[in-house]
Scaffold this motif. Structure first.
Motif, PDB file in Angstrom:
ATOM      1  N   LYS A   4      30.297  36.162  -7.453  1.00 50.63           N
ATOM      2  CA  LYS A   4      30.396  37.200  -6.422  1.00 50.63           C
ATOM      3  C   LYS A   4      30.160  38.594  -7.011  1.00 50.63           C
ATOM      4  N   GLU A   5      30.649  38.834  -8.200  1.00 55.30           N
ATOM      5  CA  GLU A   5      30.433  40.132  -8.848  1.00 55.30           C
ATOM      6  C   GLU A   5      28.951  40.330  -9.156  1.00 55.30           C
ATOM      7  N   LYS A   6      28.296  39.243  -9.572  1.00 56.46           N
ATOM      8  CA  LYS A   6      26.863  39.332  -9.851  1.00 56.46           C
ATOM      9  C   LYS A   6      26.088  39.638  -8.567  1.00 56.46           C
ATOM     10  N   ILE A   7      26.444  38.987  -7.473  1.00 63.82           N
ATOM     11  CA  ILE A   7      25.782  39.252  -6.189  1.00 63.82           C
ATOM     12  C   ILE A   7      26.015  40.697  -5.775  1.00 63.82           C
ATOM     13  N   LYS A   8      27.242  41.156  -5.901  1.00 64.70           N
ATOM     14  CA  LYS A   8      27.568  42.538  -5.551  1.00 64.70           C
ATOM     15  C   LYS A   8      26.713  43.504  -6.371  1.00 64.70           C
ATOM     16  N   GLU A   9      26.592  43.239  -7.646  1.00 62.39           N
ATOM     17  CA  GLU A   9      25.795  44.093  -8.533  1.00 62.39           C
ATOM     18  C   GLU A   9      24.320  44.084  -8.121  1.00 62.39           C
ATOM     19  N   ILE A  10      23.796  42.910  -7.784  1.00 60.23           N
ATOM     20  CA  ILE A  10      22.397  42.815  -7.358  1.00 60.23           C
ATOM     21  C   ILE A  10      22.183  43.621  -6.081  1.00 60.23           C
ATOM     22  N   GLY A  58      13.184  33.296  -5.743  1.00 54.99           N
ATOM     23  CA  GLY A  58      14.079  33.968  -6.686  1.00 54.99           C
ATOM     24  C   GLY A  58      14.939  35.045  -6.067  1.00 54.99           C
ATOM     25  N   LYS A  59      15.188  34.936  -4.773  1.00 61.87           N
ATOM     26  CA  LYS A  59      15.942  35.969  -4.064  1.00 61.87           C
ATOM     27  C   LYS A  59      17.289  35.439  -3.572  1.00 61.87           C
ATOM     28  N   LEU A  60      18.232  36.364  -3.407  1.00 60.55           N
ATOM     29  CA  LEU A  60      19.504  36.002  -2.804  1.00 60.55           C
ATOM     30  C   LEU A  60      19.290  35.779  -1.321  1.00 60.55           C
ATOM     31  N   ALA A  61      19.924  34.754  -0.777  1.00 54.25           N
ATOM     32  CA  ALA A  61      19.817  34.432   0.644  1.00 54.25           C
ATOM     33  C   ALA A  61      21.188  34.579   1.282  1.00 54.25           C
ATOM     34  N   ILE A  62      21.292  35.524   2.215  1.00 52.00           N
ATOM     35  CA  ILE A  62      22.551  35.760   2.913  1.00 52.00           C
ATOM     36  C   ILE A  62      22.297  35.539   4.401  1.00 52.00           C
ATOM     37  N   VAL A  63      23.013  34.588   4.973  1.00 49.18           N
ATOM     38  CA  VAL A  63      22.772  34.126   6.345  1.00 49.18           C
ATOM     39  C   VAL A  63      23.709  34.820   7.320  1.00 49.18           C
ATOM     40  N   HIS A  64      23.117  35.360   8.385  1.00 46.94           N
ATOM     41  CA  HIS A  64      23.925  35.967   9.454  1.00 46.94           C
ATOM     42  C   HIS A  64      24.368  34.835  10.384  1.00 46.94           C
ATOM     43  N   MET A  65      25.603  34.415  10.230  1.00 50.96           N
ATOM     44  CA  MET A  65      26.162  33.271  10.946  1.00 50.96           C
ATOM     45  C   MET A  65      26.040  33.390  12.462  1.00 50.96           C
ATOM     46  N   ASP A  66      26.233  34.580  12.993  1.00 48.41           N
ATOM     47  CA  ASP A  66      26.271  34.783  14.439  1.00 48.41           C
ATOM     48  C   ASP A  66      24.904  34.582  15.084  1.00 48.41           C
ATOM     49  N   LEU A  67      23.844  34.583  14.291  1.00 48.71           N
ATOM     50  CA  LEU A  67      22.493  34.528  14.841  1.00 48.71           C
ATOM     51  C   LEU A  67      21.803  33.174  14.648  1.00 48.71           C
ATOM     52  N   LYS A  83      27.714  23.629   2.800  1.00 50.99           N
ATOM     53  CA  LYS A  83      27.350  22.277   2.378  1.00 50.99           C
ATOM     54  C   LYS A  83      25.874  21.944   2.596  1.00 50.99           C
ATOM     55  N   ALA A  84      25.271  22.493   3.644  1.00 52.19           N
ATOM     56  CA  ALA A  84      23.915  22.096   4.026  1.00 52.19           C
ATOM     57  C   ALA A  84      22.826  23.016   3.482  1.00 52.19           C
ATOM     58  N   THR A  85      23.208  24.156   2.910  1.00 50.77           N
ATOM     59  CA  THR A  85      22.202  25.091   2.389  1.00 50.77           C
ATOM     60  C   THR A  85      22.624  25.587   1.009  1.00 50.77           C
ATOM     61  N   GLU A  86      21.728  26.323   0.400  1.00 54.96           N
ATOM     62  CA  GLU A  86      22.025  26.963  -0.880  1.00 54.96           C
ATOM     63  C   GLU A  86      22.274  28.451  -0.695  1.00 54.96           C
ATOM     64  N   ALA A  87      22.720  28.849   0.499  1.00 53.88           N
ATOM     65  CA  ALA A  87      22.944  30.268   0.789  1.00 53.88           C
ATOM     66  C   ALA A  87      23.947  30.861  -0.203  1.00 53.88           C
ATOM     67  N   ASP A  88      23.684  32.104  -0.574  1.00 56.20           N
ATOM     68  CA  ASP A  88      24.581  32.821  -1.484  1.00 56.20           C
ATOM     69  C   ASP A  88      25.735  33.468  -0.744  1.00 56.20           C
TER      70      ASP A  88
END
Length: 189
Positions: A4-10, A58-67, A83-88
Motif C-alpha cells: 500500500k505504501e508503494k502504491i501511495k508513492e506511485i 505495467g500500470k496500477l489498476a484501480i477499479v471504481h466499484m460503483d461503476l 478474488k477475480a481480478t488482479e486489481a491493486d
C-alpha cells in the motif's frame, strides 16, 4: 516497503492519473507513460480482462466499484474484485466498500462529490484512518481543494471536469497529490 505504501508513492509521483471509461481509453492509456489507471467502466464479465490489460502494460489498476455493472453495493462485491481480478485497489463513494477493501488489503480511495457545504463538512471529517486516499469532485475548485488539503493529513486527488493544463496546475498548486481525468489530451500534460 509495504504494498500500500508503494502504491501511495506511485500515485503521489504521478500527477496525472489516467481514468478510462471505455476500451478506447484502455487502448490509449497503455501507450502512455503514466503508471496509474482508474477503471471507470466494465461489468462482472469483463472487469478481469480490463484489469489484466492494464496490468500487462505495467500500470496500477484501480477499479471504481460503483461503476461496474452487475456488482451490487454490498461488501461481497469487493471480495469479488479481490478474488477475480488482479486489481491493486478500489474507488467508491460507499464507506462500507472502502472498509472492506482495506480489510482485504486493497488500496482504497473514497470518492466525494463536493456539491455544497454539507458535503464539504463530510470530507473534512476524514482523518486518514478510513481510506488510503480521498478523491474530491469536481476537481476544478482550487479554493475548496486547498481548504481540504490544509485540514487533512490524508492525500487528496482531484477529479472531474479537469480538461487542460491550467486545471491541473491549479489542483496541484492547491495541494492535491494528483488529478484524475478521462481526457486523453490531459494525460500527457
Amino acid at each position: 516497503m509495504e504494498a500500500k505504501e508503494k502504491i501511495k508513492e506511485i500515485i503521489e509521483d504521478t500527477p496525472v492519473i489516467m481514468a478510462v471509461k471505455d476500451w478506447a481509453g484502455v487502448r490509449e492509456c497503455i501507450k502512455q507513460e503514466s503508471n496509474v489507471v482508474f477503471i471507470l467502466f466494465g461489468d462482472i464479465c469483463s472487469i478481469d480482462e480490463i484489469v489484466k490489460t492494464v496490468k500487462a502494460a505495467g500500470k496500477l489498476a484501480i477499479v471504481h466499484m460503483d461503476l461496474i455493472i452487475g456488482l451490487g453495493n454490498k461488501e461481497i462485491s469487493v471480495d469479488f474484485i479481490r478474488k477475480a481480478t488482479e486489481a491493486d485497489g478500489i474507488i467508491s463513494t460507499k464507506p462500507a466498500m472502502i472498509k472492506r477493501g482495506k480489510e482485504l488489503g486493497l488500496f482504497t480511495i473514497l470518492r466525494f462529490f463536493v456539491l455544497d457545504s454539507m458535503a464539504l463538512e463530510n470530507v473534512m471529517k476524514q482523518d486518514g484512518s478510513f481510506a488510503d486516499m480521498i478523491e474530491i469532485l469536481p476537481g476544478i475548485m482550487p479554493k475548496v481543494t486547498q481548504r481540504v488539503t490544509e485540514n487533512l493529513s490524508i492525500p487528496v486527488i482531484c477529479g472531474g471536469l479537469i480538461s487542460d493544463k491550467e486545471d491541473i496546475i491549479n489542483a496541484l498548486s492547491a495541494g492535491a497529490v494528483a488529478i484524475s481525468t478521462t481526457n486523453p489530451d490531459a494525460w500527457t500534460m
